[in-house]
Every structure is written in C-alpha cells, then in structure tokens.
Write a protein that holds these residues in place. Structure first.
Motif, PDB file in Angstrom:
ATOM      1  N   LYS A 276      21.392 -40.710 -23.698  1.00  0.00           N
ATOM      2  CA  LYS A 276      22.125 -39.431 -23.629  1.00  0.00           C
ATOM      3  C   LYS A 276      23.223 -39.383 -24.680  1.00  0.00           C
ATOM      4  N   SER A 277      23.868 -40.538 -24.917  1.00  0.00           N
ATOM      5  CA  SER A 277      24.917 -40.642 -25.939  1.00  0.00           C
ATOM      6  C   SER A 277      25.114 -42.129 -26.203  1.00  0.00           C
ATOM      7  N   GLU A 282      25.069 -45.230 -21.296  1.00  0.00           N
ATOM      8  CA  GLU A 282      24.253 -44.028 -21.513  1.00  0.00           C
ATOM      9  C   GLU A 282      23.103 -44.238 -22.497  1.00  0.00           C
ATOM     10  N   HIS A 283      22.878 -45.485 -22.951  1.00  0.00           N
ATOM     11  CA  HIS A 283      21.842 -45.728 -23.959  1.00  0.00           C
ATOM     12  C   HIS A 283      21.340 -47.165 -23.862  1.00  0.00           C
ATOM     13  N   HIS A 314      20.600 -46.791 -20.189  1.00  0.00           N
ATOM     14  CA  HIS A 314      19.829 -45.589 -19.837  1.00  0.00           C
ATOM     15  C   HIS A 314      18.911 -45.201 -20.986  1.00  0.00           C
ATOM     16  N   SER A 315      17.691 -44.840 -20.627  1.00  0.00           N
ATOM     17  CA  SER A 315      16.799 -44.169 -21.565  1.00  0.00           C
ATOM     18  C   SER A 315      15.814 -43.336 -20.772  1.00  0.00           C
ATOM     19  N   GLY A 344      17.705 -40.303 -29.516  1.00  0.00           N
ATOM     20  CA  GLY A 344      18.110 -39.963 -28.152  1.00  0.00           C
ATOM     21  C   GLY A 344      16.988 -39.362 -27.315  1.00  0.00           C
ATOM     22  N   ASP A 345      17.287 -39.200 -26.024  1.00  0.00           N
ATOM     23  CA  ASP A 345      16.316 -38.682 -25.049  1.00  0.00           C
ATOM     24  C   ASP A 345      15.685 -37.358 -25.489  1.00  0.00           C
ATOM     25  N   GLU A 346      16.569 -36.432 -25.931  1.00  0.00           N
ATOM     26  CA  GLU A 346      16.053 -35.082 -26.201  1.00  0.00           C
ATOM     27  C   GLU A 346      15.120 -35.032 -27.393  1.00  0.00           C
TER      28      GLU A 346
END
Ligand SMILES: *Cc1c(COP(=O)(O)O)cnc(C)c1O
Length: 416
Positions: A276-277, A282-283, A314-315, A344-346
């Motif tokens: 996410k960042s 967050e990654h 996170h992924s 990133g995810d998006e």
C-alpha cells in the motif's frame, strides 16, 4: 548446457558462491539450533551426491517433462508490445506448469532427493498455498505421507487451496500462533522436523532458510533460465536485453537469472512488493527499509523495527508477503549485478487486468508485480530491444480475490 556467448569478460563468477558453509559473501549461512544441524548436514551430503549423479539428473529431467510439463514456452506478447510501443515483450510461461506455477520444479527435485535418502514422510510450509499444492501433488505421486503447515489466517483466505491439498492426500495443519501466517507456519515445520528427523524431509519452498536450501532450491529452478537462453538463441539468434521477475523469497527470480549472471550485457531486475505504501507494515520491499538480520536460519535483508522485531508485512499477493529475501539476492544487489525495484498493490492489479484482457493470459498476483514493471520498461525502450518477464504462475487462484479488490459484489451479473 554450455552456451556462453560472452561479448566481454565477465566480472561475475556465478559458481563462486555459496562457500561450503553456505555463505553468499556476508549473507546466508546456517543459523539453526544444534538439533537441526544433523539433518541439514545429512541433506547437504545427499544433495551433493545426487547433483553429481547422472541417474538422478536423468530421472529428474524425465519427471520435469512428463509430470510437470517442461520445457515451458517462450511467448511473444504481440498485442502488449503494440500497446506499449517500445521494446518487444516476451513471457517465459512457467504458468503453464502442472499445479500452476514454477514451484513444482523445486518440489519435484526435493521429493526425488527425499526418496533417495529413504525418507517416508514429507513436511512443508505454505503461505498462499501454491507451494503446499505442489508438494502435496508430488507426495501423492511418490506415495509419501505429507503434512503441510499453514497459518490459520492463510487457511481462511485460501480455503480452496486447502481443499486441493487435502484432495491430494495431504494433512493440512493450521497454525494459530502470532499473526497466523507464513512465518509461524515455517516455525512449526522446523519444530516438526526436529522431532521427526529420521523419517522426514522438509521441502522448503523458496531460495531461503539455512544452507543448503538457498543454493539447492536455486539449482532446481535454474532450468527456467537455461531454457530461456536456449530458446532465445535458437528462435531469435540473440539474447534478450533485459530479464524481469517478481521476488518473494526469490526462487523464480534466481532460477530465471542464474544462467544469465555472467552475460553482463543482459540487465536483470527483481521486483518486490511495494504494498500500500513504503510505511512500516504496509509492504514487503526488503531492500526499501530492510536491515541485515537473521530469520529462520539465514542472514539476509529483513524488514524489522528499531528493536530488531520482525515487522509485519503486506502485499496484495500472499506469495510476496514475507519479511526476508533470499541471501543470493542480497549478494547480487551489493555487487550491483541484479537491480531491484518495487511495485505497489494497485499497479500490480492493473497489470493483472491488462495481461488478461490484452493476451488472454491470467497471471498470478505475484507475477503481476513483475509485469507492471516490465510494461513500464517496455515503453521506455526502443523497438529493437527485447525484454522477457518470467510468468511465474497463473492467476486462477487469485480470481476471487481480484474480484473482491475490484469491488465486484455479484459475480454472475458483473460487467467489466
Ligand atoms: C510463490 C510464488 C512466488 C514467490 O516466490 P519466489 O520464491 O520469490 O519465486 C512468485 N510467483 C508465484 C506464482 C508464486 O506461486
């Protein structure tokens, strides 16, 4: 195979690491309790013997062909190339392998080794389930008893994969400790191994862990790069300019890159999960915010906080969601031989949709990180350049998750 076509002398000697204790420069090694040093030594010896035994290599080669579906195709993505208007985009189709990803190369190799060692029982860990499925499948084929450790949270998220493993006869044991994901599953598998050393082999699923796993797993996957090189030379008369692969623990990437390490005109890029960042938790981009440390047997770059506690990661793709990166990657990052990027995810989800709609190929969400980077690169390079992305796995396993992320509420009614 010996198709060295070096255009200039290479500074890299890919066989100079690891040393006999498993060190890739300052990385790797074997940081395990005394109780595990015996089975690891036994494994080192058995593996060394098998590697130099032509009957082992012939049997593995045959199984890779008849059971796994090797060689995999090198595919020219014509419509994608047109869309981005730059370098030609090729895909190495590991997604076409049995059980849906590159993981079967390693699972087959280690299962054959376990059979030679007289083992009757196999254990493995799995996060998303791909390695669990590959392991369960080879255990059914060889008639091994099979136990797969999986975090309880991962079991909930990947219920269909749990069912697939059980269909192949594996016992799936849920792990309730900690964050109930991959890290805890590995701890449980190591605990099981300590208590069942004689009967059991542990099939570790990536180029990680204590010696000899990182180099052994890499060697079982290096067929990916060897085939790619052979295919480019015979079908196109030259090597590609750039290879790109996603990096979780790093097995598909190092298997893809290994035969090209000494071809220094070929740029090699590993793509980590930017999540996410790049904020903590967050990654899973270990080279963006990671530090040198030791996790689960091996010294390498690890995401940790200032107290040395392992960070949560996170992924969008479970297969890239791990706090440590394989030690051989850390070594070649220092040497500046392999470059690393993050997606990133998006962006990964966009690439997932793009490959599906432009070429009719559903990639795994892990793979989609490599694709997203590759699409960007292609548009920056001129049309006489060639890039090749390792399509590490297929996306069937991710279709339901992708629908959820795309906000699809009613699958039968949805329109894209
Ligand atoms: C497991 C997995 C990965 C990540 O693992 P590596 O060891 O880094 O290759 C990547 N792609 C797919 C399809 C996977 O199943």
């Amino acid at each position: 195979m010996n198709t060295q076509i070096l255009t200039k002398p290479s500074k890299t000697d890919r066989f100079s690491v690891p040393d006999e204790k498993g060190h890739f420069g300052p990385y790797g090694g074997s940081f395990v309790p005394e109780t595990l040093s015996y089975p690891l030594r036994e494994l080192c010896e058995a593996y060394e013997y098998a590697m130099n035994d032509s009957s082992f290599n012939m049997e593995l080669k045959k199984l890779l062909r008849t059971f796994a579906g090797r060689p995999t195709e090198l595919y020219y993505a014509e419509r994608l190339t047109e869309k981005y208007g730059g370098a030609k985009i090729f895909l190495k189709r590991e997604d076409l392998l049995h059980t849906g990803a590159h993981k079967i190369n390693n699972a087959l190799g280690q299962a054959l080794l376990a059979k030679r060692m007289g083992k009757k029982r196999i254990i493995a860990e799995t996060g998303a389930g791909q390695h669990g499925i590959a392991t369960a499948s080879v255990c059914a084929k060889f008639g091994f008893e099979c136990v797969i450790y999986m975090g309880a949270e991962d079991m909930r998220r990947q219920a269909l994969n749990v069912f697939r493993m059980r269909l192949s006869g594996a016992e799936v044991r849920g792990v309730e400790a900690g964050s109930k994901t991959l890290k805890e599953a590995i701890n449980e598998a190591m605990r099981d191994w300590v208590t069942n050393i004689r009967s059991t082999h542990y099939i570790l699923g990536s180029a990680l862990g204590a010696h000899p796993y990182p180099s052994m797993v890499r060697n079982f996957h290096k067929v990916i790069g060897e085939e790619t090189k052979r295919q480019f030379l015979s079908e196109h008369g030259k090597l590609p300019d750039e290879l790109i692969a996603c990096v979780g623990g790093g097995s598909n990437a190092i298997g893809f890159f290994f035969d090209f390490l000494e071809e220094e005109q070929v740029r090699l890029v590993g793509v980590e999960a930017g999540g996410k960042s790049l904020g903590e938790g967050e990654h899973a981009a270990r080279f963006e915010g990671g530090k040198l440390g030791i996790l689960q047997g091996c010294k390498t770059w690890i995401l940790q906080n200032s107290d040395g506690q392992i960070s949560s990661t996170h992924s969008v793709s479970a297969g890239l969601d791990y706090a440590a990166i394989g030690p051989e990657h850390a070594y070649y990052k220092d040497k500046n031989r392999i470059k690393y990027a993050h997606v990133g995810d998006e962006e990964a989800l966009d690439a997932f949709k793009t490959l599906s709609s432009e070429e009719g190929i559903l990639p795994a969400l892990e793979t989609s990180h490599g694709l997203a980077y590759g699409f960007k690169r292609a548009s920056q390079l001129s049309p006489e350049k060639i890039i090749c992305i390792n399509l590490s796995g297929r996306g069937d396993k991710d279709a339901v998750e992708a629908a959820r992320l795309m906000g699809v509420k009613d699958l039968p009614q949805m329109k894209l």
